[in-house]
Write a protein that holds these residues in place. Structure first.
Motif, PDB file in Angstrom:
ATOM      1  N   ASN A 109     -30.667 -32.356 -18.728  1.00  0.00           N
ATOM      2  CA  ASN A 109     -30.263 -33.235 -17.461  1.00  0.00           C
ATOM      3  C   ASN A 109     -31.281 -33.673 -16.740  1.00  0.00           C
ATOM      4  OD1 ASN A 109     -30.549 -30.484 -16.628  1.00  0.00           O
ATOM      5  ND2 ASN A 109     -28.675 -30.046 -16.093  1.00  0.00           N
ATOM      6  N   VAL A 110     -32.368 -33.202 -16.932  1.00  0.00           N
ATOM      7  CA  VAL A 110     -33.390 -33.530 -15.967  1.00  0.00           C
ATOM      8  C   VAL A 110     -33.673 -35.138 -15.812  1.00  0.00           C
ATOM      9  CG1 VAL A 110     -35.935 -33.290 -15.388  1.00  0.00           C
ATOM     10  CG2 VAL A 110     -34.759 -31.524 -16.438  1.00  0.00           C
ATOM     11  N   LYS A 136     -26.890 -25.511 -10.007  1.00  0.00           N
ATOM     12  CA  LYS A 136     -26.176 -24.020  -9.821  1.00  0.00           C
ATOM     13  C   LYS A 136     -24.552 -24.504  -9.487  1.00  0.00           C
ATOM     14  CE  LYS A 136     -29.789 -20.878  -8.833  1.00  0.00           C
ATOM     15  NZ  LYS A 136     -30.462 -19.843  -7.833  1.00  0.00           N
ATOM     16  N   ILE A 137     -24.507 -25.678  -8.436  1.00  0.00           N
ATOM     17  CA  ILE A 137     -23.101 -26.212  -8.266  1.00  0.00           C
ATOM     18  C   ILE A 137     -22.281 -26.398  -9.570  1.00  0.00           C
ATOM     19  CG2 ILE A 137     -21.765 -27.733  -6.875  1.00  0.00           C
ATOM     20  CD1 ILE A 137     -24.013 -27.793  -4.793  1.00  0.00           C
ATOM     21  N   LYS A 138     -22.939 -27.101 -10.543  1.00  0.00           N
ATOM     22  CA  LYS A 138     -22.502 -27.610 -11.622  1.00  0.00           C
ATOM     23  C   LYS A 138     -22.568 -26.449 -12.981  1.00  0.00           C
ATOM     24  CE  LYS A 138     -23.835 -32.662 -10.812  1.00  0.00           C
ATOM     25  NZ  LYS A 138     -24.656 -33.556 -11.387  1.00  0.00           N
ATOM     26  N   ASN A 139     -22.788 -25.373 -12.656  1.00  0.00           N
ATOM     27  CA  ASN A 139     -23.025 -24.225 -13.437  1.00  0.00           C
ATOM     28  C   ASN A 139     -23.751 -24.528 -14.840  1.00  0.00           C
ATOM     29  OD1 ASN A 139     -21.472 -22.408 -12.333  1.00  0.00           O
ATOM     30  ND2 ASN A 139     -19.466 -23.339 -12.744  1.00  0.00           N
ATOM     31  N   ILE A 140     -24.878 -25.369 -14.413  1.00  0.00           N
ATOM     32  CA  ILE A 140     -25.968 -25.714 -15.616  1.00  0.00           C
ATOM     33  C   ILE A 140     -27.244 -25.050 -15.438  1.00  0.00           C
ATOM     34  CG2 ILE A 140     -27.286 -27.776 -16.568  1.00  0.00           C
ATOM     35  CD1 ILE A 140     -24.749 -29.634 -15.704  1.00  0.00           C
ATOM     36  N   GLN A 141     -27.909 -24.534 -16.532  1.00  0.00           N
ATOM     37  CA  GLN A 141     -29.052 -23.950 -16.387  1.00  0.00           C
ATOM     38  C   GLN A 141     -30.043 -24.848 -16.178  1.00  0.00           C
ATOM     39  OE1 GLN A 141     -30.199 -21.978 -19.832  1.00  0.00           O
ATOM     40  NE2 GLN A 141     -32.116 -21.252 -19.210  1.00  0.00           N
ATOM     41  N   GLN A 162     -34.004 -28.527  -4.483  1.00  0.00           N
ATOM     42  CA  GLN A 162     -32.787 -29.393  -4.643  1.00  0.00           C
ATOM     43  C   GLN A 162     -32.105 -29.519  -5.880  1.00  0.00           C
ATOM     44  OE1 GLN A 162     -32.931 -33.003  -2.040  1.00  0.00           O
ATOM     45  NE2 GLN A 162     -31.171 -33.782  -3.076  1.00  0.00           N
ATOM     46  N   TYR A 163     -32.995 -29.769  -6.705  1.00  0.00           N
ATOM     47  CA  TYR A 163     -32.448 -30.080  -8.206  1.00  0.00           C
ATOM     48  C   TYR A 163     -31.791 -28.616  -8.688  1.00  0.00           C
ATOM     49  CZ  TYR A 163     -32.936 -29.662 -13.193  1.00  0.00           C
ATOM     50  OH  TYR A 163     -32.599 -29.496 -14.527  1.00  0.00           O
TER      51      TYR A 163
END
Length: 542
Positions: A400-401, A447-452, A441-442
């Motif tokens: 997702n970067v 973490k808010i989206k529960n993505i590593q 910030q990334y």
């Protein structure tokens, strides 16, 4: 049961009688030793300790035996300890409240040579606690006053006063003459300097301090034969020295471990030099002669034939296969039935064989290694041929970067000249001033989206590939963070790049065609560009 009780009672009685007999024997020995001394009887054996002690007494002069007799009687000192005291050399730094009593007891105990270092003079306020100085010694050097008092205590020892201030220029020269250093100073710089000097010269340092009614003493660098730490350090030094010597042999092509560097092309090869290919002596074990192994079947001619065949007719890979075919692993036996079938913690033993008329004959390990002329370490590495599977790297799950960076707001460079020369963009976020803040910030957004989240290295690589930067001005008024000269030009809104270049050319600036490196992409500039500006820009971007 009665028989057991009766046997225990008999054993107790026998032990008591044995103790009585031992006491009686000791008393007889005590009476017998003076008789031997008077009659001149010299019998070794049970009275050897007495004659050893007499020989040690002969090493000390008569005055020393008479003077130090009370402390020689102590078992912790004895004659040998007194000899060490008489030959010892001690340096005392500071002849004050700590150095005076220490020097007195060292001189009284018979230390052979004492050095005293102090640059101060005796004052009336020192006499109540610095017991080596008297009222008549006022305004006298403390080192000389202490040396004079110690000579009055013991005239048989050597006292050397040093009326100097210990410094880095004379510390090594003074301490190198002694075996032990006593730190009796009252200032921190001298204590640190003494510590450094003792570390360099590997001398034991005894540091003492006193304040009001409290005291403290510490021994640094204690080196004794019974010190286990010193033994471990010595073993580690010897081990590292052996490793260094082995590495040196490998680098010069003299290693017997099967790995060395060839001299012409300096490459690592697996080989043993011809000078080290030697056949060892045959086995001489009693077990082999009794028939447990058949080492006697191999005569000297047969052993030489096996040795020449191994080194001359086999290449390196066939040598390994040959050795592996002649060594057999034997798993350890489990003696208890409940452990049958389990893997033993003890390693598997090995059976060694040699070929005699195409038949495997069991021999001992020494016979096997000496006949082939190889070392055990080499055989061990050849037998351990387990291939360790390489673990493949886990792919990055957080893809997702790219999408995250594409959604960030961007802007063109504020400097008009940099817009013409470069093709990168700036990230337009007010609170972000560097890449670390942007990465943090990334992480929060992921973490808010529960993505590593991806690693910082991956994040910075994606930014570089997309030709994105963060604006880092030195001043709030700057509009260019790459070339400082662009901030001094007040013509960004009216003059274009070509007019600015023409103006610089009129003033005598050197104008050339030069390639500019921007984010690892080479872009050739065909227009005339100021070399000073481009050189500065080149270093900033790289």
């Amino acid at each position: 049961m009665d028989r057991i009780i009766s046997l225990e009672e008999e054993i107790l009685q026998l032990r008591k009688t044995l103790q009585l007999k031992e006491k009686e024997l000791q008393e007889l020995k005590k009476k017998w030793i003076p008789l031997q001394q008077v009659n001149g009887i010299n019998q070794p054996g049970e009275n050897q300790e007495f004659f050893n002690a007499k020989a040690q007494f002969d090493r000390l002069p008569k005055w020393a035996i008479e003077r130090y007799s009370r402390q020689i009687l102590l078992p912790d000192i004895g004659v040998e300890g007194q000899q060490k005291l008489c030959s010892a050399k001690v340096l005392i730094v500071g002849a004050g409240g700590l150095g005076c009593p220490a020097a007195m007891y060292l001189a009284g105990s018979g230390v052979g040579e004492i050095g005293i270092v102090d640059y101060d003079t005796v004052d009336l306020t020192n006499i109540h606690r610095q017991v080596l100085h008297g009222e008549t010694d006022q305004n006298m050097s403390k080192a000389d006053s202490a040396a004079q008092a110690l000579r009055n205590i013991n005239s048989r020892i050597t006292i050397t006063p040093f009326n100097v201030q210990l410094s880095s220029s004379n510390a090594l020269q003074i301490t190198s003459q002694y075996d032990v250093v006593l730190d009796c100073t009252d200032n921190v710089p001298t204590r640190y300097m003494l510590n450094d000097v003792c570390v360099l010269s590997k001398l034991p340092l005894i540091s003492g301090s006193a304040l009001k009614m409290e005291g403290q003493i510490t021994i640094y660098g204690y080196r004794a034969n019974k010190n286990s730490n010193e033994k471990r350090k010595l073993e580690a030094r010897l081990k590292s020295q052996r490793r260094y010597e082995e590495k040196k042999r490998r680098m010069t092509g003299q290693s017997y471990l099967g790995f060395r560097i060839s001299q012409p092309d300096r490459k690592w090869i697996q080989d043993v030099p011809k000078s080290e290919r030697k056949m060892g002596p045959p086995c001489s074990s009693n077990l082999c002669t009794k028939g447990f192994r058949d080492c006697e079947k191999f005569k000297e001619e047969k052993r030489l034939e096996i040795f020449n065949n191994f080194w001359n007719n086999l290449d390196w890979n066939n040598k390994k296969k040959y050795v592996r075919s002649l060594v057999e692993n034997v798993p350890p036996k489990r003696r208890r039935l409940k452990h049958k079938g389990e893997v033993s913690r003890k390693g598997a033993s090995k059976n060694y064989y040699l070929l005699l008329n195409d038949e495997k004959i069991k021999v001992c390990r020494v016979m096997f290694l000496n006949t082939l002329g190889v070392k055990e370490t080499m055989v061990r590495t050849w037998l351990d041929n387990k291939e360790i599977p390489r673990k493949s790297k886990k792919p990055i799950k957080s893809l997702n970067v790219d999408t995250y960076i594409d959604t960030l707001p961007k802007m063109l460079p504020r400097c008009l000249y940099c817009r013409e020369l470069t093709d990168f963009l700036y990230i337009n976020i007010n609170n972000i001033k560097n890449i670390f803040q942007l990465y943090n910030q990334y992480i929060r957004d992921m973490k808010i989206k529960n993505i590593q989240p991806a690693s910082r290295k991956t994040f910075s690589k994606v930014l570089t590939m997309k030709k994105l930067k963060i604006f880092k001005p030195k001043n709030d008024q700057d509009i260019c963070d790459l070339v400082p000269q662009h901030n001094n030009i007040d013509t960004h809104n009216n003059i274009d790049l070509n007019e600015y270049i023409d103006e610089q050319n009129v003033h005598g600036e050197q104008i050339i065609d030069i390639p500019v490196v921007v984010d690892k992409n080479v872009a050739h500039i065909t227009e005339n560009v100021n070399i000073m500006t481009l050189n500065y820009y080149y270093h900033c971007t790289i």
